[in-house]
Design a protein around this motif. Structure first.
Motif, PDB file in Angstrom:
ATOM      1  N   LYS A 179      27.157  13.430 -17.185  1.00  0.00           N
ATOM      2  CA  LYS A 179      25.918  14.071 -16.695  1.00  0.00           C
ATOM      3  C   LYS A 179      24.803  13.060 -16.434  1.00  0.00           C
ATOM      4  O   LYS A 179      24.232  13.020 -15.349  1.00  0.00           O
ATOM      5  N   THR A 180      24.491  12.269 -17.472  1.00  0.00           N
ATOM      6  CA  THR A 180      23.348  11.365 -17.358  1.00  0.00           C
ATOM      7  C   THR A 180      23.565  10.361 -16.226  1.00  0.00           C
ATOM      8  O   THR A 180      22.662  10.103 -15.422  1.00  0.00           O
ATOM      9  N   THR A 181      24.781   9.831 -16.144  1.00  0.00           N
ATOM     10  CA  THR A 181      25.096   8.865 -15.080  1.00  0.00           C
ATOM     11  C   THR A 181      24.975   9.530 -13.707  1.00  0.00           C
ATOM     12  O   THR A 181      24.420   8.950 -12.770  1.00  0.00           O
ATOM     13  N   SER A 185      16.255  16.556 -21.458  1.00  0.00           N
ATOM     14  CA  SER A 185      16.479  17.752 -22.282  1.00  0.00           C
ATOM     15  C   SER A 185      17.724  17.650 -23.150  1.00  0.00           C
ATOM     16  O   SER A 185      18.079  18.610 -23.827  1.00  0.00           O
ATOM     17  N   ASP A 186      18.410  16.510 -23.117  1.00  0.00           N
ATOM     18  CA  ASP A 186      19.407  16.265 -24.156  1.00  0.00           C
ATOM     19  C   ASP A 186      18.638  15.636 -25.304  1.00  0.00           C
ATOM     20  O   ASP A 186      18.444  14.416 -25.363  1.00  0.00           O
ATOM     21  N   THR A 187      18.150  16.488 -26.196  1.00  0.00           N
ATOM     22  CA  THR A 187      17.339  15.981 -27.313  1.00  0.00           C
ATOM     23  C   THR A 187      18.202  15.856 -28.565  1.00  0.00           C
ATOM     24  O   THR A 187      17.715  15.685 -29.662  1.00  0.00           O
ATOM     25  N   GLU A 202      16.875   7.475 -24.526  1.00  0.00           N
ATOM     26  CA  GLU A 202      16.721   6.086 -24.071  1.00  0.00           C
ATOM     27  C   GLU A 202      17.629   5.794 -22.877  1.00  0.00           C
ATOM     28  O   GLU A 202      17.251   5.067 -21.967  1.00  0.00           O
ATOM     29  N   GLN A 203      18.820   6.361 -22.916  1.00  0.00           N
ATOM     30  CA  GLN A 203      19.779   6.130 -21.813  1.00  0.00           C
ATOM     31  C   GLN A 203      19.196   6.632 -20.483  1.00  0.00           C
ATOM     32  O   GLN A 203      19.222   5.940 -19.470  1.00  0.00           O
ATOM     33  N   LEU A 204      18.619   7.819 -20.526  1.00  0.00           N
ATOM     34  CA  LEU A 204      18.043   8.398 -19.300  1.00  0.00           C
ATOM     35  C   LEU A 204      16.800   7.599 -18.871  1.00  0.00           C
ATOM     36  O   LEU A 204      16.620   7.302 -17.688  1.00  0.00           O
ATOM     37  N   ILE A 207      17.162  17.889 -14.507  1.00  0.00           N
ATOM     38  CA  ILE A 207      17.152  18.161 -15.957  1.00  0.00           C
ATOM     39  C   ILE A 207      18.494  17.798 -16.585  1.00  0.00           C
ATOM     40  O   ILE A 207      19.538  18.357 -16.240  1.00  0.00           O
ATOM     41  N   ASP A 208      18.451  16.853 -17.521  1.00  0.00           N
ATOM     42  CA  ASP A 208      19.637  16.448 -18.286  1.00  0.00           C
ATOM     43  C   ASP A 208      19.765  17.404 -19.472  1.00  0.00           C
ATOM     44  O   ASP A 208      18.749  17.886 -19.988  1.00  0.00           O
ATOM     45  N   THR A 209      20.981  17.696 -19.885  1.00  0.00           N
ATOM     46  CA  THR A 209      21.128  18.571 -21.064  1.00  0.00           C
ATOM     47  C   THR A 209      22.177  17.990 -22.007  1.00  0.00           C
ATOM     48  O   THR A 209      22.918  17.086 -21.630  1.00  0.00           O
TER      49      THR A 209
END
Ligand SMILES: Nc1nc2c(ncn2[C@@H]2O[C@H](COP(=O)(O)OP(=O)(O)O)[C@@H](O)[C@H]2O)c(=O)[nH]1
Ligand SMILES: [Mg+2]
Length: 346
Positions: free
Chosen positions: A163-165, A186-188, A195-197, A238-240
């Protein structure tokens, strides 16, 4: 990409034609008849000539062009049982295998073709069946441009699916299309995910909206959307988190994010290599929150390709992109023609 699958298909096609090579009694008679005719012709034109091996081969080739072959139910079942195994082994979903079988059955059983055209005919039927598996394409950039206000895209999928990539790759693509965007972390939940995002954001010169770990993912999404709207930013990505502590909890969390962020587009990210697992996840997410399209990551390391064949049909939603590596440019617009080509079916 999909190399193993292509090779397996190739050797299977060879078998479909070889299986028709056993010569029936009727055909034997025909061969003899042809041989006699040919001998006579040779005798008349040049009596000293005896039919050579090459001429014999010539007979047989000609004969094959003339001989008819009927695809019987028995022949079909025999060749299809092998194809079925091959498709399943290469990650094609069971329901898709069944659809292909019924398409091929309708198309092939009972038809009479020249014996030298068996492979070609079966290949064409398989290609047409696979072509029919892909839902209508969506042009994401066009959709974004059509909406004059901030466009919200929600990404989901299980941990590690890419997802993040994929978000970073899409952000890069948006930039190239002169569309501004921001990222919502939003991946908390997952360690280092924020940090990756953020790192991607820095590299791409894009703002990341974030909060503390374990804070409410929905409120991060909400903040990002509010910020984007006030600054007239075109797109919010939005990342999750995709943690699977229980399927029910994950789906509840995704439902909440959907409710709060009211996204214009929902993208399911799956790994191309996971096959049936990816298909099952896609079904679950689609049934619970509804997806608009999929992205298949890690297609570059997928030797099989069955997930790409199946996921569109199973969800009824198209594949937008294939992830083909770890760089920002490694995002290919999905094109079924290319997939068919890479399987040697063109
Ligand atoms: N080879 C390859 N690796 C990828 C691709 N997409 C993601 N990855 C890698 O897969 C791993 C997990 O990706 P990540 O984006 O963190 O997944 P997330 O947990 O769903 O956010 C990372 O090491 C990525 O570099 C791809 O298209 N090809
Ligand atoms: Mg992530």
């Amino acid at each position: 990409m999909f190399k193993k699958f292509r090779e397996k298909l190739k050797s299977w096609f060879k078998k479909t034609e070889e299986k028709t090579d056993e010569i029936t009694e009727v055909e034997k008679e025909q061969i003899e008849k042809y041989e006699k005719i040919e001998k006579n012709i040779i005798k008349k034109s040049e009596p000293s000539l005896k039919p050579k091996e090459e001429t014999k081969k010539g007979f047989f080739k000609k004969l094959k062009e003339k001989l008819k072959f009927r695809i019987t139910e028995n022949y079909f079942e025999e060749i299809f049982s092998e194809l079925e195994m091959l498709l399943l082994e290469n990650n094609v979903a069971l329901e898709v295998v069944e659809k292909i079988k019924s398409d091929l059955k309708k198309e092939l059983i009972g038809i009479e073709i020249n014996k030298n055209e068996v492979e070609k005919t079966i290949k064409q039927a398989l290609r047409i069946s696979i072509e029919s598996l892909f839902p209508e394409k969506i042009d994401l950039i066009e959709k974004i441009k059509e909406k004059k206000e901030t466009y919200v895209i929600l990404f989901f999928g299980i941990n590690g699916s890419g997802k993040t990539t994929t978000i970073a790759k899409i952000a890069n693509l948006l930039n190239k299309n002169n569309l501004s965007c921001i990222l919502a972390a939003s991946d908390t939940f997952r360690a280092a995910s924020i940090e990756q995002l953020e790192k991607h954001g820095e590299k791409l010169k894009i703002k990341t909206v974030k909060a503390e770990y374990n804070s409410d993912p929905s409120s991060v999404a909400f903040d990002a959307i509010r910020h984007a709207k006030s600054k007239k930013i075109n797109v919010v990505l939005i990342d999750t988190a995709g943690r699977m502590y229980t399927k029910k909890d994950l789906m509840m969390e995704m439902e909440k994010i959907c409710r709060v962020s009211n996204p214009d587009f929902k993208i399911f990210v799956a790994e191309s290599i996971t096959g049936n697992d990816a298909i099952e996840q896609a079904k679950n997410f689609n049934e619970t929150i509804g997806i608009d399209a999929s992205v298949l990551s890690k297609a570059d390391v997928d030797e099989r390709g069955g997930t790409a064949i199946s996921i569109g049909h199973v969800t009824g939603k198209p594949i937008l992109f294939l992830g083909t590596g770890q760089n920002y440019e490694d995002l290919e617009k999905f094109d079924e023609k290319k997939l068919i080509e890479s399987l040697g079916l063109d």
